[in-house]
Design a protein around this motif. Structure first.
Motif, short mmCIF file in Angstrom:
data_model
loop_
_atom_site.label_atom_id
_atom_site.label_comp_id
_atom_site.label_asym_id
_atom_site.label_seq_id
_atom_site.Cartn_x
_atom_site.Cartn_y
_atom_site.Cartn_z
N SER A 1 2.13 8.31 5.91
CA SER A 1 1.96 9.65 6.48
C SER A 1 3.20 10.11 7.24
N LYS A 2 4.05 9.15 7.65
CA LYS A 2 5.28 9.51 8.36
C LYS A 2 6.46 9.62 7.41
N LYS A 3 6.18 9.61 6.11
CA LYS A 3 7.18 9.74 5.05
C LYS A 3 8.14 8.55 5.01
N LEU A 4 7.66 7.40 5.45
CA LEU A 4 8.43 6.17 5.33
C LEU A 4 8.01 5.45 4.06
N GLN A 5 8.98 4.91 3.33
CA GLN A 5 8.68 4.29 2.05
C GLN A 5 7.91 2.98 2.24
N LEU A 6 6.81 2.88 1.51
CA LEU A 6 6.02 1.65 1.51
C LEU A 6 6.40 0.75 0.35
N CYS A 7 6.56 1.34 -0.82
CA CYS A 7 6.98 0.57 -1.99
C CYS A 7 7.50 1.52 -3.06
N PHE A 8 8.22 0.92 -4.00
CA PHE A 8 8.77 1.68 -5.12
C PHE A 8 8.38 0.96 -6.40
N LEU A 9 7.53 1.59 -7.20
CA LEU A 9 7.00 0.98 -8.41
C LEU A 9 7.84 1.42 -9.60
N GLU A 10 8.43 0.46 -10.30
CA GLU A 10 9.27 0.75 -11.46
C GLU A 10 8.50 0.45 -12.75
N LYS A 11 8.90 1.12 -13.82
CA LYS A 11 8.34 0.90 -15.15
C LYS A 11 6.81 0.97 -15.15
N VAL A 12 6.28 2.05 -14.59
CA VAL A 12 4.85 2.30 -14.60
C VAL A 12 4.48 3.02 -15.88
N GLU A 13 3.47 2.55 -16.57
CA GLU A 13 3.05 3.17 -17.83
C GLU A 13 2.64 4.62 -17.61
N PRO A 14 3.01 5.51 -18.53
CA PRO A 14 2.62 6.92 -18.38
C PRO A 14 1.11 7.13 -18.35
N ALA B 1 -1.03 5.18 -16.98
CA ALA B 1 -1.64 4.48 -15.86
C ALA B 1 -2.47 5.45 -15.02
N THR B 2 -3.59 4.99 -14.53
CA THR B 2 -4.46 5.82 -13.70
C THR B 2 -4.13 5.62 -12.22
N ILE B 3 -4.64 6.50 -11.42
CA ILE B 3 -4.44 6.39 -9.97
C ILE B 3 -5.09 5.10 -9.46
N GLY B 4 -6.22 4.73 -10.05
CA GLY B 4 -6.86 3.48 -9.66
C GLY B 4 -5.97 2.28 -9.92
N GLU B 5 -5.25 2.30 -11.04
CA GLU B 5 -4.34 1.19 -11.36
C GLU B 5 -3.14 1.18 -10.41
N ILE B 6 -2.66 2.36 -10.02
CA ILE B 6 -1.56 2.43 -9.06
C ILE B 6 -2.00 1.88 -7.71
N LYS B 7 -3.25 2.15 -7.33
CA LYS B 7 -3.77 1.60 -6.08
C LYS B 7 -3.81 0.07 -6.13
N CYS B 8 -4.15 -0.47 -7.31
CA CYS B 8 -4.17 -1.92 -7.46
C CYS B 8 -2.76 -2.51 -7.34
N LEU B 9 -1.76 -1.81 -7.88
CA LEU B 9 -0.37 -2.26 -7.75
C LEU B 9 0.07 -2.25 -6.29
N LEU B 10 -0.33 -1.20 -5.57
CA LEU B 10 0.01 -1.13 -4.15
C LEU B 10 -0.69 -2.23 -3.36
N HIS B 11 -1.91 -2.55 -3.77
CA HIS B 11 -2.68 -3.61 -3.10
C HIS B 11 -1.97 -4.96 -3.17
N LYS B 12 -1.20 -5.19 -4.23
CA LYS B 12 -0.46 -6.44 -4.35
C LYS B 12 0.64 -6.55 -3.29
N TYR B 13 1.21 -5.41 -2.91
CA TYR B 13 2.24 -5.41 -1.88
C TYR B 13 1.62 -5.47 -0.47
#
Length: 341
Positions: free
Chosen positions: A45-58, A60-72
């Motif tokens: 919310s403060k515009k600080l980077q949490l992670c940068f996901l590379e080579k994400v499938e076009p 991919a759903t938002i639910g899958e992106i949440k799962c990728l973030l959960h790994k970090y």
């Protein structure tokens, strides 16, 4: 007859091998040279980077992106995350596809922490167990609730005993439905919302129980006819509510979108489907109106009135979903009150 040349056999073998290999390759999916992966940057919310996901499938759903973030960040499990395209934007749904969003190949999303979550089954159990126990504390007149001379005494009026039985059976039915009948989605509810709901249900249970079981409580004005007529309506509404939930249990649902239109069956209690989209809410309102008439208690009437307003909002939303999803939805049906609302 001329002699057989081994070189000819070798040539034929190489030809067959080449054809077989080409045939196998023809059945394989060729990768598009223009296939483009996405890059997803997730900020807080403060515009600080949490992670940068590379080579994400076009796709991919938002639910899958949440799962990728959960790994970090393991503490942010998917149900706790809310992803938006703008700092104060609308939360993206889990089934939305990345390539369908109004973003380029480099997408920026903002994470909002929804706080601790609980599943719907646990939510319903907590909401129902509380009123069941709280009411019994007042019914048995535990110490420090009423004057000490009335500790562990019981009311001489039959309507008080009937009210306790009705109130207990109502929440026992809801507990049974929660465990064995309802099919909840994988959605969750924030802990602060659960606490607010519990304050509502538990608080009203204590308020109405205090007056119904009070030593100075007086029976209804019209005596037994008022009590037993209301009791009959209460029982019919409870059976009707259970019947509707059994019927809805057999219908599929994709999130909030129903897969089919609910129709009445041979059970007469389901015939209310002829007139309303949410007969379970109709029966629920009838339950509390009859209970308020039976006990002639103002807190119960207030609880029934507030419940009617909230269930009307839910019923109208559900009715709008039905009419939007199904073009052949029956025109005679209203939301909660037959032919009126």
């Amino acid at each position: 007859m001329a002699g057989f040349d081994l070189r000819d056999l070798y040539t034929v073998a190489q030809f067959l091998k080449a054809r077989c290999i080409d045939g196998l390759k023809a059945g394989e999916a060729k990768k598009d040279k223009n296939y483009v992966f996405f890059e997803v940057e997730i900020l807080d919310s403060k515009k600080l980077q949490l992670c940068f996901l590379e080579k994400v499938e076009p796709n991919a759903t938002i639910g899958e992106i949440k799962c990728l973030l959960h790994k970090y960040y393991p503490k942010w499990y998917p149900a706790r995350q809310s992803l938006t395209l703008r700092p104060n934007g609308k939360s993206l749904k889990d089934d939305e596809v990345l390539e369908n969003l109004p973003v380029g190949t480099s997408a920026t999303m903002f994470l909002h922490d929804l706080g601790p979550q609980l599943g719907w089954t646990m939510v319903f159990l907590v909401e129902c167990i509380g009123p069941l126990i709280i009411y019994l504390l007042f019914y048995y007149r535990l110490p420090n609730i009423y004057p000490a001379t009335h500790d562990f005494t019981t009311s001489p009026f039959a309507v008080v005993q009937l009210a306790c039985v009705c109130h207990s059976l109502h929440y026992i039915r809801r507990l049974v439905e929660t465990i064995f009948v309802h099919r909840f989605s994988h959605g969750t509810l924030p802990l602060h919302t659960i606490m607010r709901n519990c304050l509502y249900y538990w608080g009203f249970a204590a308020w109405l129980a205090y007056y119904i079981n009070h030593p100075l409580y007086t029976p209804p004005s019209y005596g037994n006819p008022q009590v037993y007529c209301s009791l009959a309506v209460f029982g019919l509404c409870e059976v009707g509510n259970f019947s509707i939930h059994l019927t809805l249990n057999h219908l599929g649902c994709n999130g909030l979108r129903p897969k089919s239109i609910p129709y009445p069956n041979r059970n007469p209690f389901t015939w209310l489907f002829f007139f309303v989209s949410c007969p379970n809410y109709t029966y629920e309102v009838g339950t509390w109106i009859s209970f308020s008439v039976m006990t002639q208690c103002v807190p119960v009437a207030i609880f029934a009135f507030i419940g009617f307003i909230q269930m009307t909002i839910w019923a109208r939303e559900k009715h709008a979903i039905y009419t939007r999803e199904f073009s052949d939805y029956p025109d005679l049906r209203s939301a909660i009150v037959p032919l009126f609302l």
